[in-house]
Design a protein around this motif. Structure first.
Motif, PDB file in Angstrom:
ATOM      1  N   ILE A  18      -4.508   8.586  -0.364  1.00 43.96           N
ATOM      2  CA  ILE A  18      -4.535   8.336   1.078  1.00 43.96           C
ATOM      3  C   ILE A  18      -4.032   6.922   1.375  1.00 43.96           C
ATOM      4  O   ILE A  18      -4.660   5.931   0.956  1.00 43.96           O
ATOM      5  CB  ILE A  18      -5.960   8.499   1.642  1.00 43.96           C
ATOM      6  CG1 ILE A  18      -6.545   9.861   1.209  1.00 43.96           C
ATOM      7  CG2 ILE A  18      -5.945   8.389   3.169  1.00 43.96           C
ATOM      8  CD1 ILE A  18      -8.011  10.035   1.546  1.00 43.96           C
ATOM      9  N   ASP A  19      -2.904   6.833   2.084  1.00 45.60           N
ATOM     10  CA  ASP A  19      -2.312   5.542   2.438  1.00 45.60           C
ATOM     11  C   ASP A  19      -2.938   5.037   3.734  1.00 45.60           C
ATOM     12  O   ASP A  19      -2.844   5.675   4.776  1.00 45.60           O
ATOM     13  CB  ASP A  19      -0.786   5.708   2.628  1.00 45.60           C
ATOM     14  CG  ASP A  19      -0.080   4.391   2.919  1.00 45.60           C
ATOM     15  OD1 ASP A  19       1.015   4.429   3.510  1.00 45.60           O
ATOM     16  OD2 ASP A  19      -0.626   3.334   2.548  1.00 45.60           O
ATOM     17  N   CYS A  20      -3.588   3.867   3.665  1.00 46.99           N
ATOM     18  CA  CYS A  20      -4.339   3.339   4.805  1.00 46.99           C
ATOM     19  C   CYS A  20      -3.574   2.265   5.577  1.00 46.99           C
ATOM     20  O   CYS A  20      -2.720   1.573   5.026  1.00 46.99           O
ATOM     21  CB  CYS A  20      -5.667   2.767   4.316  1.00 46.99           C
ATOM     22  SG  CYS A  20      -6.764   4.039   3.638  1.00 46.99           S
ATOM     23  N   LEU A  68      -2.129   7.968   6.543  1.00 52.63           N
ATOM     24  CA  LEU A  68      -3.207   7.739   7.512  1.00 52.63           C
ATOM     25  C   LEU A  68      -2.899   6.522   8.395  1.00 52.63           C
ATOM     26  O   LEU A  68      -3.796   5.903   8.970  1.00 52.63           O
ATOM     27  CB  LEU A  68      -4.543   7.568   6.782  1.00 52.63           C
ATOM     28  CG  LEU A  68      -5.801   7.907   7.588  1.00 52.63           C
ATOM     29  CD1 LEU A  68      -5.819   9.349   8.061  1.00 52.63           C
ATOM     30  CD2 LEU A  68      -7.050   7.633   6.757  1.00 52.63           C
ATOM     31  N   ASP A  69      -1.621   6.179   8.498  1.00 53.35           N
ATOM     32  CA  ASP A  69      -1.217   5.026   9.304  1.00 53.35           C
ATOM     33  C   ASP A  69      -0.425   5.504  10.510  1.00 53.35           C
ATOM     34  O   ASP A  69       0.584   6.206  10.342  1.00 53.35           O
ATOM     35  CB  ASP A  69      -0.358   4.080   8.443  1.00 53.35           C
ATOM     36  CG  ASP A  69      -0.032   2.774   9.159  1.00 53.35           C
ATOM     37  OD1 ASP A  69       0.431   1.838   8.467  1.00 53.35           O
ATOM     38  OD2 ASP A  69      -0.234   2.673  10.384  1.00 53.35           O
ATOM     39  N   PRO A  70      -0.860   5.161  11.737  1.00 54.90           N
ATOM     40  CA  PRO A  70      -0.110   5.593  12.928  1.00 54.90           C
ATOM     41  C   PRO A  70       1.355   5.143  12.890  1.00 54.90           C
ATOM     42  O   PRO A  70       2.204   5.736  13.543  1.00 54.90           O
ATOM     43  CB  PRO A  70      -0.845   4.899  14.087  1.00 54.90           C
ATOM     44  CG  PRO A  70      -2.205   4.593  13.565  1.00 54.90           C
ATOM     45  CD  PRO A  70      -2.059   4.369  12.092  1.00 54.90           C
ATOM     46  N   LYS A 130       0.833  -1.202   0.000  1.00 53.06           N
ATOM     47  CA  LYS A 130       0.000   0.000   0.000  1.00 53.06           C
ATOM     48  C   LYS A 130       0.874   1.262   0.000  1.00 53.06           C
ATOM     49  O   LYS A 130       0.723   2.146  -0.843  1.00 53.06           O
ATOM     50  CB  LYS A 130      -0.906   0.047   1.241  1.00 53.06           C
ATOM     51  CG  LYS A 130      -1.927  -1.071   1.326  1.00 53.06           C
ATOM     52  CD  LYS A 130      -2.770  -0.974   2.570  1.00 53.06           C
ATOM     53  CE  LYS A 130      -2.077  -1.433   3.834  1.00 53.06           C
ATOM     54  NZ  LYS A 130      -1.683  -2.862   3.800  1.00 53.06           N
ATOM     55  N   THR A 131       1.774   1.336   0.981  1.00 59.58           N
ATOM     56  CA  THR A 131       2.596   2.522   1.144  1.00 59.58           C
ATOM     57  C   THR A 131       3.493   2.728  -0.075  1.00 59.58           C
ATOM     58  O   THR A 131       3.623   3.844  -0.590  1.00 59.58           O
ATOM     59  CB  THR A 131       3.439   2.392   2.426  1.00 59.58           C
ATOM     60  OG1 THR A 131       2.549   2.251   3.543  1.00 59.58           O
ATOM     61  CG2 THR A 131       4.333   3.588   2.623  1.00 59.58           C
ATOM     62  N   THR A 132       4.103   1.654  -0.547  1.00 63.23           N
ATOM     63  CA  THR A 132       4.974   1.742  -1.714  1.00 63.23           C
ATOM     64  C   THR A 132       4.180   2.213  -2.937  1.00 63.23           C
ATOM     65  O   THR A 132       4.676   3.004  -3.746  1.00 63.23           O
ATOM     66  CB  THR A 132       5.638   0.381  -1.986  1.00 63.23           C
ATOM     67  OG1 THR A 132       6.326  -0.034  -0.797  1.00 63.23           O
ATOM     68  CG2 THR A 132       6.609   0.460  -3.138  1.00 63.23           C
ATOM     69  N   GLY A 148       3.257   5.466  10.408  1.00 59.73           N
ATOM     70  CA  GLY A 148       3.997   6.495   9.686  1.00 59.73           C
ATOM     71  C   GLY A 148       5.008   6.016   8.661  1.00 59.73           C
ATOM     72  O   GLY A 148       6.012   6.685   8.411  1.00 59.73           O
ATOM     73  N   ASN A 149       4.736   4.850   8.039  1.00 61.44           N
ATOM     74  CA  ASN A 149       5.692   4.333   7.050  1.00 61.44           C
ATOM     75  C   ASN A 149       5.862   5.280   5.863  1.00 61.44           C
ATOM     76  O   ASN A 149       6.954   5.451   5.334  1.00 61.44           O
ATOM     77  CB  ASN A 149       5.223   2.979   6.494  1.00 61.44           C
ATOM     78  CG  ASN A 149       5.443   1.831   7.472  1.00 61.44           C
ATOM     79  OD1 ASN A 149       5.075   0.705   7.179  1.00 61.44           O
ATOM     80  ND2 ASN A 149       6.043   2.077   8.623  1.00 61.44           N
ATOM     81  N   LEU A 150       4.738   5.869   5.409  1.00 62.39           N
ATOM     82  CA  LEU A 150       4.813   6.745   4.245  1.00 62.39           C
ATOM     83  C   LEU A 150       5.682   7.958   4.555  1.00 62.39           C
ATOM     84  O   LEU A 150       6.560   8.351   3.771  1.00 62.39           O
ATOM     85  CB  LEU A 150       3.402   7.168   3.808  1.00 62.39           C
ATOM     86  CG  LEU A 150       3.324   7.951   2.509  1.00 62.39           C
ATOM     87  CD1 LEU A 150       2.349   7.318   1.529  1.00 62.39           C
ATOM     88  CD2 LEU A 150       2.898   9.380   2.763  1.00 62.39           C
TER      89      LEU A 150
HETATM   90 MG    MG Z   1       1.832   0.751   4.745  1.00 60.76          MG
END
Ligand code: MG
Ligand code: ATP
Ligand code: ATP
Ligand code: MG
Lengths: 250, 250
Positions: B120-122, B38-40, B15-17, B42-44
């Motif tokens: 939006i990255d979930c 939108l991920d706690p 997802k993030t990639t 914070g990978n993005l």
């Molecule tokens: Mg991710």
């Protein structure tokens, strides 16, 4: 009876595959093993062919049923499992309202027969469920992919475990990091491995699990890769890991 | 201005990639792009080298700061981002108490300049954050690994989206499934792909993203793989996907 959390809040790091495979290897070696699916997505239950069940770990957590009643015996794999279902997502929200909510699993996972190992498969987040698992556990295994993003997650896992150790469960011990889905040709795998060894005070297992399609196929047959493809690289790697685990987990 | 959710509750499905790479490709093609982490976990944010920031999407959701104030401009990538931090985990719990909690992102993501695309990255769960993303979005991209366990997740994603479409956001449209981390030699990849095409009423993109170490390295350089390794297989695959996306996303 050892309770072991298989934990990593990063997604897709081989937690479920490790819980199943390690469990199957230990069962083959004559150990009594209970697997607990603590993920509302129920991957562990699904991977072992469990589509119908009377009770789930959610029912146990809510006190609706005794832990012993929720156990499903898997004859072919030689191990027991308490499955989960999507209701666990709402149950996690309900538990959040209870006093001593981090202790709910510890309080309800009682009256079990004498297992050698209880392996708890955790979801990809540091939710209340994972905290409950770490609070009831003696030991922790951290399966990790050897990628840059996995490193970001390691800080958070480590500090969470340190916190739980000091506030809730002083006996909690990290057994080690298990490198998974490893492509041995990649320079990156070795770089990440070396970086962890130099910068983190966490043991890394000698064994590592290679990237192998058999591991990705096994869930559609409802079997552990140990039984589905015993001569595959991933099965062999998990056998070696099982041996290493038995030496360390005393 | 199109809002697009990059969603899959299964962990580690790219997802993030995908959010970063698609965003970078669109930016290279002159589109105005905003990425929202939108991920706690914070990978993005981490993957794009963002370690320090004044405001997060959590601050925006709590109404403490205007969305515009939380934007960080990434010069090299040519795109904007609203980062996240671990405080988003507690903020998600706070929002759960609000009336119309599924609409909080929609209500607070206002006053933005005119972007062509907001991606939006979930996070890996069907938490309230993912529901908020789907409620504000026009379109959905579902990145998926071609493995057996990914199939189990697809049912849940589909039914969640159908539910949100009927209760909260009738205009929501699934653009398609993007196969990621594909090993083209594997029979399994093709079998899973065929299975989805026969059994699900969800379009599958023609493009797919190959398993390529450059994608796994990029985050440690704080760059998209598009900029870190433009001639790599994964960068080329995301370029092709960007072109296909532009044709479909009208
Ligand atoms: Mg991710
Ligand atoms: N050694 C391996 N080789 C190839 N594929 C693997 C291997 N181990 C696991 N996989 C596959 O990779 C995907 C992720 O593995 P798995 O589901 O075990 O990770 P997880 O950490 O439990 O994920 P989640 O965070 O979603 O719970 C699955 O589709 C699985 O079948
Ligand atoms: N095409 C690819 N080839 C090789 N590695 C990849 C590729 N795409 C992503 N990766 C790596 O695989 C891991 C999982 O990818 P990513 O973090 O983008 O998935 P995700 O779905 O956002 O995960 P999560 O569920 O934890 O949010 C990361 O370490 C990433 O760098
Ligand atoms: Mg899992």
């Amino acid at each position: 009876m050892k309770f072991i959390s298989i934990v990593n809040q990063k997604g897709g790091t081989g937690k479920t595959t490790t819980a199943i495979s390690l469990g199957a290897v230990l069962a083959q070696k004559g150990r009594k093993v209970l697997l607990i699916d603590l993920d509302p997505q129920g991957n562990l239950s699904y991977s072992l062919g469990i589509n119908e069940f009377n009770h789930t770990i959610g029912d146990v957590l809510m006190g609706d049923v005794a832990a012993k009643e929720a156990i499903v015996h898997l004859k072919e794999e030689g191990l027991d499992i308490i499955p989960s279902s999507i209701d666990l997502a709402n149950i996690e929200i309900s538990i959040a309202q209870i006093e001593e909510r981090e202790l709910q699993l510890k309080k309800t996972l009682t009256g079990l027969r004498k297992y050698d190992y209880v392996l708890i498969d955790c979801p990809p987040s540091f939710s209340l469920l994972a905290v409950n698992s770490l609070t009831v556990s003696n030991q922790v295994i951290i399966p990790m992919q050897m990628t840059a993003l996995s490193l970001q997650g390691l800080d958070l896992i480590y500090s969470t475990i340190v916190q739980i150790k000091s506030n809730l469960n002083p006996k909690l011990k990290i057994l080690g990091i298990l490198p998974v889905m490893v492509d041995k040709r990649r320079k990156l795998s070795n770089e990440i491995k070396a970086y962890i060894e130099e910068n983190f005070d966490i043991k890394m297992f000698e064994s590592s699990i290679r990237n192998n399609v058999k591991a990705a196929e096994a869930p559609s047959f409802g079997k552990s890769v140990i039984n589905y493809a015993p001569s595959s690289n991933s099965a062999k790697d998990y056998q070696a890991f099982g041996n290493e685990f038995l030496l360390i987990s005393k």
